[in-house]
Design a protein around this motif. Structure first.
Motif, PDB file in Angstrom:
ATOM      1  N   CYS A  12      43.695  32.587  15.260  1.00 31.17           N
ATOM      2  CA  CYS A  12      42.960  33.620  16.003  1.00 31.17           C
ATOM      3  C   CYS A  12      43.596  33.740  17.383  1.00 31.17           C
ATOM      4  CB  CYS A  12      41.496  33.229  16.194  1.00 31.17           C
ATOM      5  SG  CYS A  12      40.584  33.173  14.653  1.00 31.17           S
ATOM      6  N   SER A  14      41.987  34.412  20.102  1.00 31.85           N
ATOM      7  CA  SER A  14      41.088  33.717  21.037  1.00 31.85           C
ATOM      8  C   SER A  14      39.909  33.206  20.216  1.00 31.85           C
ATOM      9  CB  SER A  14      40.615  34.678  22.118  1.00 31.85           C
ATOM     10  OG  SER A  14      39.951  35.755  21.507  1.00 31.85           O
ATOM     11  N   CYS A  16      35.955  32.718  19.581  1.00 30.73           N
ATOM     12  CA  CYS A  16      34.639  33.279  19.916  1.00 30.73           C
ATOM     13  C   CYS A  16      33.653  32.141  20.223  1.00 30.73           C
ATOM     14  CB  CYS A  16      34.107  34.099  18.756  1.00 30.73           C
ATOM     15  SG  CYS A  16      35.295  35.325  18.175  1.00 30.73           S
ATOM     16  N   TYR A  18      30.715  31.446  19.374  1.00 29.56           N
ATOM     17  CA  TYR A  18      29.801  30.922  18.352  1.00 29.56           C
ATOM     18  C   TYR A  18      30.533  30.284  17.178  1.00 29.56           C
ATOM     19  CZ  TYR A  18      31.303  35.284  16.246  1.00 29.56           C
ATOM     20  OH  TYR A  18      32.084  36.293  15.761  1.00 29.56           O
ATOM     21  N   CYS A  19      31.874  30.249  17.247  1.00 23.61           N
ATOM     22  CA  CYS A  19      32.652  29.939  16.046  1.00 23.61           C
ATOM     23  C   CYS A  19      32.944  28.457  15.868  1.00 23.61           C
ATOM     24  CB  CYS A  19      33.980  30.694  16.095  1.00 23.61           C
ATOM     25  SG  CYS A  19      34.973  30.375  14.637  1.00 23.61           S
ATOM     26  N   PHE A  21      34.438  27.857  12.585  1.00 24.99           N
ATOM     27  CA  PHE A  21      35.164  27.974  11.308  1.00 24.99           C
ATOM     28  C   PHE A  21      36.505  27.242  11.407  1.00 24.99           C
ATOM     29  CE2 PHE A  21      33.322  32.549  11.375  1.00 24.99           C
ATOM     30  CZ  PHE A  21      32.092  32.093  10.953  1.00 24.99           C
ATOM     31  N   GLY A  58      39.902  34.741   7.315  1.00 21.29           N
ATOM     32  CA  GLY A  58      40.282  33.777   8.337  1.00 21.29           C
ATOM     33  C   GLY A  58      39.088  33.273   9.124  1.00 21.29           C
ATOM     34  N   GLY A  59      39.437  32.775  10.323  1.00 20.84           N
ATOM     35  CA  GLY A  59      40.561  33.110  11.138  1.00 20.84           C
ATOM     36  C   GLY A  59      40.661  34.621  11.335  1.00 20.84           C
ATOM     37  N   THR A  60      41.846  35.057  11.708  1.00 22.07           N
ATOM     38  CA  THR A  60      42.084  36.481  11.898  1.00 22.07           C
ATOM     39  C   THR A  60      43.439  36.857  11.308  1.00 22.07           C
ATOM     40  OG1 THR A  60      40.987  36.237  14.051  1.00 22.07           O
ATOM     41  CG2 THR A  60      42.049  38.341  13.613  1.00 22.07           C
ATOM     42  N   ASN A  91      40.631  42.146  13.105  1.00 20.15           N
ATOM     43  CA  ASN A  91      39.843  42.344  14.329  1.00 20.15           C
ATOM     44  C   ASN A  91      40.359  43.585  15.046  1.00 20.15           C
ATOM     45  OD1 ASN A  91      38.216  40.196  13.917  1.00 20.15           O
ATOM     46  ND2 ASN A  91      39.117  38.877  15.491  1.00 20.15           N
ATOM     47  N   ARG A 128      34.167  37.971  22.426  1.00 15.94           N
ATOM     48  CA  ARG A 128      35.157  38.661  21.607  1.00 15.94           C
ATOM     49  C   ARG A 128      35.874  39.663  22.501  1.00 15.94           C
ATOM     50  NH1 ARG A 128      34.497  37.775  15.743  1.00 15.94           N
ATOM     51  NH2 ARG A 128      35.885  39.546  15.491  1.00 15.94           N
TER      52      ARG A 128
HETATM   53  S1  SF4 Z   1      37.422  32.891  13.020  1.00 15.18           S
HETATM   54 FE1  SF4 Z   1      36.393  34.794  13.565  1.00 15.18          FE
HETATM   55  S2  SF4 Z   1      34.604  34.101  14.705  1.00 15.18           S
HETATM   56 FE2  SF4 Z   1      36.039  32.390  14.667  1.00 15.18          FE
HETATM   57  S3  SF4 Z   1      37.242  32.552  16.527  1.00 15.18           S
HETATM   58 FE3  SF4 Z   1      38.355  33.624  14.943  1.00 15.18          FE
HETATM   59  S4  SF4 Z   1      37.688  35.744  15.139  1.00 15.18           S
HETATM   60 FE4  SF4 Z   1      36.196  34.505  16.235  1.00 15.18          FE
END
Ligand code: SF4
Length: 364
Positions: A12, A14, A16, A18-19, A21, A58-60, A91, A128
């Motif tokens: 990613c 950057s 977020c 709340y993430c 993952f 993902g991820g992104t 994104n 975000r």
């Molecule tokens: S996986 Fe999704 S929610 Fe987590 S940091 Fe990356 S873009 Fe943000």
């Protein structure tokens, strides 16, 4: 036989607030090494190529460069020959016409865009890096690239989000003809996310319930069918890939942080990127017993409005669902949470809202 494939891109641009993952900050050289590791994994696993749904999440995935994206999709070309649905998560801030052209050239026919909210203040609050204007441009670019099956992710229960803000998000999404599918999830404060470390309070239960009721009432008024607890689609745009999970089909998970289920085994690929790059076979494997599978089949299937097929359960497990779970089914029918219609056992609207309670009876 595996007919669905999920590929996890762990990068990613950057992170977020709340993430928690499986992801890390994009570093182009690491991403190049990761692509080599994906190639190695695909060669090693020799999966069947007759894949119906391919999903890159993902991820992104859109954080990869145009060249890296092209390399990844080229590695997956063999599996994309017979796909009915080929989705890529993106994104708004790092999507571009060039990346979309690469996706289109490799057969991608669905984009899942991480919108979360159209409210600039809320987008900033969850850290975000797009805004309402950029969302609009990204939607235009996806169409311009010739991809018309667009899903967006939205969130509710965000810090400082009011009912009026949620309504505005719902109206903006639902009035936008470009958007065919909406996945909407409430924010959970994960312990290891930035919000978790900051001890941000989760949304009040009552407010969260009111928001969910509003969502479930509003989106169908605009022609989106509530076909799964958190998913709404215009007719014909239901996610084929996610239905593979909910119908309890086997699926292959590729890449670090991915999970899969094949031949009665659930597995997680290595979670740490470095373990994955070094080809360390650090992954979890769980053999599923018949009773595990019967319960999971019910747990996943009752997420969908259409519910589960009684004859399919019988064909898979050589026993009748109505016999094995007679008491749970009767209890839930009496509460108005489940219905039997022809060959289906399906949840009512209330049953979808209280699915955890519905499932408790099946656990007993
Ligand atoms: S996986 Fe999704 S929610 Fe987590 S940091 Fe990356 S873009 Fe943000």
């Amino acid at each position: 036989m595996v007919k669905a494939m999920y590929v996890h891109v762990p990068f990613c641009d950057s992170i977020c607030a709340y993430c928690d993952f499986g992801r890390c900050k994009m570093q182009p050289q690491l991403a190049d090494r990761w692509l080599t590791a994906i190639e190695r994994e695909l060669l090693k696993r020799q999966l069947p190529t007759a894949i119906s749904t391919l999903y890159i999440g993902g991820g992104t995935p859109s954080a990869l460069s145009v060249k890296q994206l092209d390399t990844l999709l080229t590695l997956l070309d063999d599996y994309a020959q017979q796909t009915e649905e080929y989705s890529v998560e993106a994104n708004p801030e790092n999507l571009s016409l060039e990346k979309l052209a690469v996706m289109k050239a490799h057969g991608v026919n669905r984009i899942s865009l991480g919108v979360q909210s159209f409210n600039d203040q809320l987008i900033k609050r969850i850290e975000r890096h797009h805004d309402k204007k950029r969302i609009d441009q990204a939607l235009d670019q996806i169409h311009e690239a010739g991809i018309h099956n667009i899903s967006i992710d939205l969130m509710y229960g965000l810090p400082d989000q009011t009912i009026a803000m949620l309504m505005e998000d719902l109206n903006l999404a639902a009035n936008d003809e470009r958007i065919k599918h909406i996945s909407i999830y409430s924010l959970t404060i994960e312990e290891h996310s930035k919000f978790g470390r900051q001890k941000i309070a989760p949304c009040d239960n009552e407010l969260e319930g009111t928001m969910y009721e509003l969502i479930v009432k509003t989106l169908p008024e605009y022609g989106y069918q509530h076909y799964e607890i958190s998913n709404f689609a215009k007719p014909g745009y239901e996610s084929k890939h996610n239905q593979m999970y909910w119908r309890y089909e086997d699926y292959a998970g590729i890449g670090c942080g991915a999970s899969g289920k094949e031949n009665h085994i659930r597995y997680d690929r290595p979670f740490q990127l470095l373990n994955y790059l070094n080809d360390e076979e650090v992954f979890e494997r769980l053999e599923l017993s018949k009773s595990d599978e019967m319960f999971e089949f019910i747990m996943m299937g009752l997420r969908m409005k259409q519910g589960i097929s009684l004859s399919r359960f019988e064909a898979l497990f050589q026993c009748s669902l109505s016999d094995v779970y007679a008491s749970a089914i009767h209890q839930n029918i009496a509460r108005g949470w489940l219905l039997i219609e022809g060959d289906s056992l399906r949840p009512s609207e209330a049953g979808m809202t209280f699915l955890n309670d519905v499932l408790m009876a099946f656990m007993d």
